[in-house]
Design an enzyme around this catalytic site. Structure first.
Site, mmCIF file in Angstrom:
data_model
loop_
_atom_site.group_PDB
_atom_site.id
_atom_site.type_symbol
_atom_site.label_atom_id
_atom_site.label_comp_id
_atom_site.label_asym_id
_atom_site.label_seq_id
_atom_site.Cartn_x
_atom_site.Cartn_y
_atom_site.Cartn_z
ATOM 1 N N TYR A 54 0.839 -1.058 -0.058
ATOM 2 C CA TYR A 54 0.088 0.131 -0.040
ATOM 3 C C TYR A 54 0.883 1.162 -0.134
ATOM 4 C CZ TYR A 54 -4.054 -3.051 1.212
ATOM 5 O OH TYR A 54 -4.887 -4.090 0.953
ATOM 6 N N LYS B 76 3.845 -15.739 2.809
ATOM 7 C CA LYS B 76 3.788 -16.347 1.344
ATOM 8 C C LYS B 76 5.396 -16.551 1.119
ATOM 9 C CE LYS B 76 1.558 -18.240 -2.233
ATOM 10 N NZ LYS B 76 0.796 -19.247 -1.892
ATOM 11 N N ASP C 251 -2.511 -18.432 2.123
ATOM 12 C CA ASP C 251 -3.807 -19.098 1.234
ATOM 13 C C ASP C 251 -4.196 -20.113 2.150
ATOM 14 O OD1 ASP C 251 -1.337 -20.191 0.861
ATOM 15 O OD2 ASP C 251 -1.477 -21.203 -0.897
ATOM 16 N N ASP D 162 -5.251 -6.975 5.756
ATOM 17 C CA ASP D 162 -6.493 -6.403 5.430
ATOM 18 C C ASP D 162 -7.358 -7.400 5.031
ATOM 19 O OD1 ASP D 162 -8.289 -4.521 4.477
ATOM 20 O OD2 ASP D 162 -7.128 -3.798 2.914
ATOM 21 N N ASP E 291 -10.911 -9.017 7.705
ATOM 22 C CA ASP E 291 -12.202 -8.865 7.384
ATOM 23 C C ASP E 291 -12.830 -10.285 7.375
ATOM 24 O OD1 ASP E 291 -12.226 -6.264 7.156
ATOM 25 O OD2 ASP E 291 -13.055 -6.006 5.078
#
Ligand code: NAD
Length: 357
Positions: free
Chosen positions: A141, A191, A223, A247, A251
């Protein structure tokens, strides 16, 4: 103990839920003999209307001189067409930047009275009580270079995933410290089978882990974590991860619990941490006494735990939420007409929670 709290009610339901949080603080000061010194500041649309900017210097001054910040919510249709620097939401970015808040903590806890509110089966969500620690100021970001450029006759989008050792070290420390106040397990999510950034992440988090021998550390690919969160979410205590993964996973974890009106958050980093509900200003129900104040009151519990190290007081607030829900008391977002529940206004829910402490 005297603690100074900067309170920024903001817009929409923000002032309504903050008022109930203040009732709870008042009750805590009576029961536990603490002195909470409250100073209110303008933020978001409320500040735009009075002084023309979303985050006035005066508000920042109040925040910087406080021990913690409690924010309601900002934003609303009235200011939606404002140019970007004059949008209420800019207050949030400004506070994060000015207070150096690089760690976002989002717990997801299932209250047994609300097992039915989850979209997953009861057997899967029973006993879920996890905390996602998300890095907030680095990664994709913010990485440079970024942009959309033309190359070989077509547009190409570029973002950069970059983390330094020190950025990873400090977020890992937040996760291990938080775990010490919980069930003492950290799962670092990355990852590392594909990304070099993740390989460095894993190396640095493991090194920090050696400084916390009492907190077992595991690693998981992102994942797999996304899958485990819906397969067996009760296995997690603290999940620590970088900005983009956090992020998305925070959620996903939040949805395990049912209503957005229940979700608290903390942003830590510098000397002053900020606490706020996950939800926004909910203009559709603002001013109607329908807002659920529990997310904000649970944010107060986080403030007691992380900024003031008042564990017994934080537990008392969380127990009051548990007992009020167990007694069938509900705001509209949780109320099911066919059952033996009692529908409460925002203010009546605040009273019930304060009285239960
Ligand atoms: P929202 O979270 O405000 O509302 C989404 C839905 O959830 C609405 O139907 C609302 O009524 C309901 N809801 C939210 N909180 C509730 C509560 N405590 N009790 C009961 N129901 C609740 O999100 P939105 O509608 O996308 O955004 C509205 C405004 O809030 C926008 O201006 C947005 O930019 C802003 N916003 C602010 C923050 C923040 O201040 N941290 C976060 C998200 C959105």
């Amino acid at each position: 103990m005297t603690s100074k709290i900067a309170v920024l009610p903001g817009d929409g339901i923000g002032p309504e839920v903050i008022q109930e949080a203040l009732k709870v603080l008042q009750r805590l000061s009576t029961v536990f003999k603490h002195d909470f010194h409250i100073e209110e500041g303008l933020a978001g649309g409320a500040a735009l209307d009075v002084v023309g900017v979303p985050l006035p210097e005066e508000t920042l001054k109040i925040c910087r001189s406080s021990d913690a910040v409690l924010l309601g919510a900002v934003g609303g249709p009235k200011w939606d067409t404002n140019p970007s620097p004059l949008k209420p939401e800019r207050a949030l970015l400004g506070l994060r930047k000015e207070l150096g808040l690089y760690a976002n903590l989002r717990p997801a806890k299932i209250y047994s009275a609300l097992l039915n509110a989850s979209s997953l089966k009861k057997e899967i969500v029973r006993n879920v009580d996890l905390l996602v620690v998300r890095e907030l100021t680095g990664g994709l970001y913010f990485g440079e270079p970024r942009g959309i450029e033309r190359s070989h006759g077509q547009e190409v989008g570029v973002n950069t995933l970059r983390y330094s050792e020190s950025e990873i070290d400090r977020i890992a420390v937040v996760a291990f410290e938080a775990a010490r106040k919980r069930r003492k397990q950290v799962c670092s999510v990355d990852k590392a089978n594909i990304l070099e950034t993740s390989q460095l992440w894993r190396k640095v988090v493991s090194a920090v882990g050696e400084r916390y021998p009492d907190v077992p550390l595991t690693h998981m690919y992102v994942d797999n974590c996304a899958m485990q969160l819906v397969r067996n979410p009760a296995q997690f205590d603290v999940i620590v991860t970088e900005n983009l993964f956090g992020d998305i996973l925070s959620d996903e974890a939040a949805m395990l619990t049912g209503s957005i009106g229940m979700l608290p958050s903390a942003s830590l980093g510098g000397n002053v941490a900020m606490y706020e509900p996950v939800h926004g200003s909910a203009p559709d129900i603002a001013g109607q006494g329908k807002a659920n104040p529990i997310a904000t009151i649970a944010s107060v519990a986080m403030m007691l735990r992380y900024s003031f190290n008042l564990q017994a007081e934080a537990d008392a607030v969380e127990r009051s939420i548990e007992s009020v829900l167990a007694a069938g008391l509900r705001t509209g977002d949780l109320y099911q007409t066919s059952s033996s529940e009692t529908l409460l206004t925002t203010s009546a829910m605040g009273d019930a929670l304060a009285n239960a402490i």
